[in-house]
Design an enzyme around this catalytic site. Structure first.
Site, PDB file in Angstrom:
ATOM      1  N   ARG A  71       0.840  -1.184   0.000  1.00  7.85           N
ATOM      2  CA  ARG A  71       0.000   0.000   0.000  1.00  7.85           C
ATOM      3  C   ARG A  71       0.883   1.245   0.000  1.00  7.85           C
ATOM      4  NH1 ARG A  71      -3.222  -0.120   5.238  1.00  7.85           N
ATOM      5  NH2 ARG A  71      -1.192   0.593   5.890  1.00  7.85           N
TER       6      ARG A  71
ATOM      7  N   LYS B 180       6.328 -18.764   9.184  1.00  6.72           N
ATOM      8  CA  LYS B 180       5.787 -19.016  10.501  1.00  6.72           C
ATOM      9  C   LYS B 180       5.408 -17.677  11.122  1.00  6.72           C
ATOM     10  CE  LYS B 180       9.424 -17.909  13.374  1.00  6.72           C
ATOM     11  NZ  LYS B 180       9.626 -17.604  14.729  1.00  6.72           N
TER      12      LYS B 180
ATOM     13  N   ASP C 198      10.227 -22.131   7.339  1.00  7.57           N
ATOM     14  CA  ASP C 198      10.805 -21.981   8.655  1.00  7.57           C
ATOM     15  C   ASP C 198      12.290 -21.844   8.379  1.00  7.57           C
ATOM     16  OD1 ASP C 198      11.935 -22.231  11.085  1.00  7.57           O
ATOM     17  OD2 ASP C 198      10.575 -23.793  11.788  1.00  7.57           O
ATOM     18  N   HIS C 199      12.809 -20.615   8.473  1.00  4.85           N
ATOM     19  CA  HIS C 199      14.161 -20.385   7.958  1.00  4.85           C
ATOM     20  C   HIS C 199      15.185 -21.224   8.690  1.00  4.85           C
ATOM     21  CE1 HIS C 199      14.046 -17.582  11.340  1.00  4.85           C
ATOM     22  NE2 HIS C 199      15.335 -17.792  11.409  1.00  4.85           N
TER      23      HIS C 199
ATOM     24  N   LYS D 107      18.900 -23.916   7.401  1.00  5.73           N
ATOM     25  CA  LYS D 107      20.293 -23.796   7.845  1.00  5.73           C
ATOM     26  C   LYS D 107      21.051 -25.051   7.453  1.00  5.73           C
ATOM     27  CE  LYS D 107      20.260 -20.180  10.983  1.00  5.73           C
ATOM     28  NZ  LYS D 107      21.133 -19.156  10.442  1.00  5.73           N
TER      29      LYS D 107
ATOM     30  N   GLU E 129      18.300 -16.325  22.614  1.00  3.11           N
ATOM     31  CA  GLU E 129      18.536 -15.052  21.932  1.00  3.11           C
ATOM     32  C   GLU E 129      19.019 -14.047  22.956  1.00  3.11           C
ATOM     33  OE1 GLU E 129      15.518 -14.106  18.591  1.00  3.11           O
ATOM     34  OE2 GLU E 129      14.418 -15.221  20.096  1.00  3.11           O
TER      35      GLU E 129
ATOM     36  N   ASP F 151       6.332 -19.042  19.519  1.00  3.67           N
ATOM     37  CA  ASP F 151       7.225 -18.414  18.558  1.00  3.67           C
ATOM     38  C   ASP F 151       8.338 -19.362  18.132  1.00  3.67           C
ATOM     39  OD1 ASP F 151       8.166 -16.283  17.010  1.00  3.67           O
ATOM     40  OD2 ASP F 151       9.576 -15.651  18.558  1.00  3.67           O
TER      41      ASP F 151
ATOM     42  N   HIS G 298      10.600 -24.354  15.429  1.00  6.61           N
ATOM     43  CA  HIS G 298      12.028 -24.702  15.364  1.00  6.61           C
ATOM     44  C   HIS G 298      12.367 -25.903  16.241  1.00  6.61           C
ATOM     45  CE1 HIS G 298      12.239 -20.958  13.472  1.00  6.61           C
ATOM     46  NE2 HIS G 298      12.589 -20.210  14.487  1.00  6.61           N
TER      47      HIS G 298
ATOM     48  N   LYS H  60      14.381 -15.136  25.394  1.00  5.89           N
ATOM     49  CA  LYS H  60      14.937 -13.873  24.921  1.00  5.89           C
ATOM     50  C   LYS H  60      15.762 -13.259  26.030  1.00  5.89           C
ATOM     51  CE  LYS H  60      11.850 -12.726  21.253  1.00  5.89           C
ATOM     52  NZ  LYS H  60      12.852 -12.842  20.183  1.00  5.89           N
TER      53      LYS H  60
END
Lengths: 512, 326
Positions: free
Chosen positions: A67, A174, A203-204, A208, A242, A261, A266, A364
């Site tokens: 947009r 995801k 799912d990146h 890997k 993380e 998440d 994963h 996290k």
């Protein structure tokens, strides 16, 4: 005549000719939500990197839909900036010039029929001018709540329908739903418009190199697989930590949390790949079958309070920097019960894994960014040394490091030099990046190329997604009834409850 | 920093490498192969540099053997650098002086990494029979570059006569982007191919390309002399027209189908470093190269036309169209 065209056979290609790279056929990628962060940081750079490595066809086209009041060249500039900033490979003016010729932009709302008509005519034009051959991948880099309207529009404007000899594919990221029910709904929405073989769930993590190397490690060697069972393995720890907080993702993260998440996709996928039996071959179907068998055999602990843990990060210090607590982050309500740390214990009820717990944890704002699978072995049944000699010896472990510094570490005991007998832990390291000639491509490069080639082994199917939710839903329901999660110190390794959870089993978390 | 050892032996060199590695704090090496470069003083620097920078992708131990025949006592001098500005791997330059020049294997064998592949590379000039050469015998992959020889026709004939599994030629490696581009054009529907034309300078890659195309497509392939650089155009003639790839400057190429739909393609000429990187990425025998070499017709190694004068026939027009085309 041997040089006549037959679909699926190319006289210049041969499985023995390993120098020739797999190059995607003529096609375009249409990105919805092209102004988003993911698109800028990952997708557009990955497409450039593919082009730079010569893996995209000369007729490739990239179409943005958003947009914005943009012309083609405004979008091209946007892509250019993203590539300049984030691409892995060196910027080459000629490659860029070639790629930019196929860049188009379509402005519009998802509800705007005219915009989709414009998109259809743009793609048609590309087929004619650039020779994209009617092959188009629609990348939905947009929140799932828009899937329904976008796929409806694609159907209505005839874009989801492929003609003979061409393909239409849809790519989604995801999260694949937020529980079993929503996952099913989502799948239905996509399934009404695209056949299941044309839906690619990215799912990146699964792109890997190390995740694929896990299969190579397990199934191409003889020295690991004999130990890969409850006779020798004490337990398995799968970690994805993380160091960052939720950043600006409050809108997405609140109400989702660490388990939805990360664990649902994963970690459960990593667990399935770690625990599964040998597939009959490495085609998508065989690997999926084995993964599904493991997921179906997963059992939850009876006492969820004792064998799961969660937490929210508190204000504090991470890596020398003062950081906010989760509840102090922008746009997070002070009474949020969303967890930013989750740890769960699972068992796999089959002969291979009976009695071997799999501990999955993610969080996290932990001490550092690291993902790994640690297979921890049982202690030797008898140690012919004095107890003091082996005080420093812990369990043998095989650790598959997913990131950073992808590789494999083996931990075992060794004698300390000297007249005394002392056995201490040592590690043996294999760093993936050190030993091989090609730099590991970014996961997105691999996955996008796989979508364009139509190869699916790395993409989870909706059956797996639903099975993962079946595992996680009871835990999420249980947590929802338990109020606010306890806090944990930023920059550490998670809440004390997680340590207690392993201590109850007489074990402790590895420091990754 | 390079550590220099003069009048030394293999055992002292091995100790020096090990000590140097420990000093750098690198305990695990992760090196997957030993690359032995055999080159004269004149060529060793460039070749070693190329190999060292390709070691950025994959650390290996590089042993550059520099024969310095002459009269006088045999003597071994070594220059060692481990993981520094020249590249992350281990790099040893070995100068084999006087009669030692004839016994390179005695120096190289003790310095090979244990139980990992050995690759030998002769960047300029190589023995006729690689597989029985004292260094070649140690290697599972033997790389030469017929492009670097003055008389490439006789070099190709010699290569074909002595071809053994594991031999490879950078002239063939140079063709990979071209072959990939051609293969990509045939991933789409095309009309039956009746013949093909390769325009190239007089380089060994040209007859290799001709042979490969004849083998794979089963049609006659003409090789015509051109100004280059290298291969500058390949035409696949079909019953309905032609598929043409033209690379006028050795960088970007244009693809043309039946005179329409011009596309551009990144088809760069690559550095020796990139070629060596490609070679080292696969250490298994290259069956396609072997088959191409065994099919190579040694009576047709030179252009079918004699000299560049005849070049501008129909294909010349194609080139013009391409550059001025839509």
């Amino acid at each position: 005549m041997p040089s006549t065209y037959t679909p699926g056979h190319n006289p210049l290609r041969s499985s023995a000719d390993k120098r020739l790279p797999r190059i995607a056929g003529p096609c375009s990628v249409v990105i919805f939500g092209v102004t988003g962060d993911l698109s800028k940081r990952k997708l557009m750079p990955a497409i450039y990197d593919l082009a730079n490595r010569g893996l995209l066809p000369p007729s490739f086209a990239l179409v943005g839909f958003a947009r914005r009041d943009w012309e083609d060249q405004d979008f091209a500039k946007e892509v250019h900036d993203a590539v300049r900033e984030h691409a892995r490979t060196k910027f080459d003016e000629d490659v860029w010039a070639q790629l930019s010729k196929g860049i188009r932009f379509v402005a519009g709302e998802f509800t705007d029929d005219a915009a989709f008509a414009k998109l259809a005519s743009t793609l048609h034009e590309l087929d004619e001018q650039r020779g994209t051959g009617g092959n188009h991948a629609f990348y939905l880099s947009i929140p799932p709540r828009f899937f329904s309207v976008v796929t409806e529009q694609l159907k209505r404007s005839g874009l989801s329908h492929s003609v003979e000899g061409a393909w239409r594919r849809v790519v989604v990221e995801k999260p694949f739903g937020h529980d079993l029910e929503s996952a099913r709904e989502l799948n239905e929405i996509l399934g009404q418009v695209f056949p299941s073989g044309s839906i690619f769930r990215i799912d990146h993590y699964l792109g890997k190199e190390t995740v694929q190397n896990l299969l190579a490690l397990r199934f191409s060697n003889t020295m690991f697989e004999p130990l890969w069972n409850c006779n020798y393995v004490d337990h398995v720890q799968i970690t994805m930590a993380e160091d960052i907080g939720i950043g600006s993702r409050a809108g997405y993260y609140d109400g989702i949390g660490a388990a939805r998440d990360v664990i649902q996709n994963h970690l459960l996928q990593l667990m399935a790949l770690t625990a599964m039996d040998e597939p009959t071959s490495f085609d998508a179907r065989s690997v999926r079958l084995e993964k599904e068998k493991v997921l179906a055999a997963v059992e939850l602990p009876a006492d969820l309070d004792a064998h799961t843990a969660r937490g929210q990060y508190l204000p504090g210090w991470q890596g020398g920097i003062p950081v906010k607590g989760f509840l102090q982050e922008d746009n997070i309500p002070a009474d949020s019960i969303t967890e930013t740390y989750a740890a769960i214990k699972l068992e796999v009820a089959n002969r291979r894994w009976a009695g071997v717990p799999f501990y999955l944890r993610t969080g996290k704002r932990l001490a550092r960014r690291v993902s790994e699978i640690a297979v921890v072995f049982k202690r030797a049944p008898h140690l012919p040394f004095q107890a003091t000699d082996t005080q420093e010896l812990t369990s043998n472990a095989l650790v598959i490091r997913v990131q950073p510094d992808e590789g494999v570490t083996i931990k075992f005991g060794s004698k300390v030099p000297g007249t005394q007998m002392e056995v201490r832990d040592v590690t043996m390291d294999f760093a993936y990046g050190d030993s091989f000639t090609e730099n590991s491509p970014e996961a997105y490069e691999r996955l996008i190329l796989d979508v364009l080639l139509g190869e699916a082994p790395l993409f989870p199917r909706h059956e797996e997604v639903e099975m993962s939710w079946e595992i996680l839903d009871p835990i999420l329901d249980h947590w929802a009834s338990r109020g606010q999660p306890p806090g944990y110190d930023s920059g550490g390794w998670g809440p004390i409850q997680a340590d207690d959870m392993l201590a109850r089993d007489g074990r402790s978390w590895r420091r990754p | 920093m390079t550590l220099r050892l003069e009048s030394t032996n293999a055992s002292d060199i091995a100790s020096a490498i090990s000590a140097e590695r420990h000093r750098k704090g690198a305990t695990a090496t992760g090196m997957v192969m030993t690359l032995v470069i055999v080159a004269d003083e004149e060529y060793q620097a460039d070749a070693t540099q190329a190999a060292a920078s390709s070691a950025g992708d994959h650390p290996c131990r590089i042993l550059t053997v520099i024969p310095r025949p002459g009269r006088g006592e045999p003597q071994l001098d070594a220059g060692i650098s481990v993981g520094d500005s020249e590249g992350p791997g281990e790099l040893v330059r070995l100068r084999l002086r006087n009669s030692l020049a004839e016994h390179p294997a005695s120096v190289v064998l003790p310095l090979l990494l244990s139980d990992t592949p050995v690759v030998a590379w002769w960047p300029a000039g190589h023995p006729a029979d690689l597989a029985t050469d004292p260094i070649g015998r140690l290697a599972s992959r033997r790389i030469v570059d017929t492009t670097s020889t003055d008389a490439f026709v006789s070099a190709l004939i010699e290569r074909k006569a002595h071809l053994a599994t594991g031999d490879t030629d950078l002239s063939w490696t140079r063709l990979t982007p071209w072959r990939a581009a051609l293969a990509a054009t045939l991933d789409q529907p095309y009309e039956p191919i009746t013949e093909a034309v390769v325009y190239s300078e007089a380089i060994p890659a040209a007859p290799l390309m001709r042979t490969w195309l004849e083998w794979r497509l089963g049609v006659p392939v003409t090789y015509l002399d051109s100004e280059g650089p290298a291969i500058n155009q390949i035409i696949l003639r079909t019953t309905g027209g032609a598929i043409t790839i033209t690379r006028p400057t050795g960088h970007m190429a244009t693809v043309e189908r039946n005179g329409i739909a011009v596309k551009e393609l990144f088809l760069p000429r690559r550095s020796v470093k990139d070629l060596i990187s490609e070679e080292l990425s696969r250490l298994d025998p290259d069956d396609t190269y072997e088959e191409t070499m065994s099919r190579l017709d040694i009576t047709r190694l030179e252009p079918d036309n004699d000299g560049a004068a005849d070049q501008d026939d129909t294909a010349g027009e194609q080139t013009e169209n391409t550059t001025e085309g839509p």
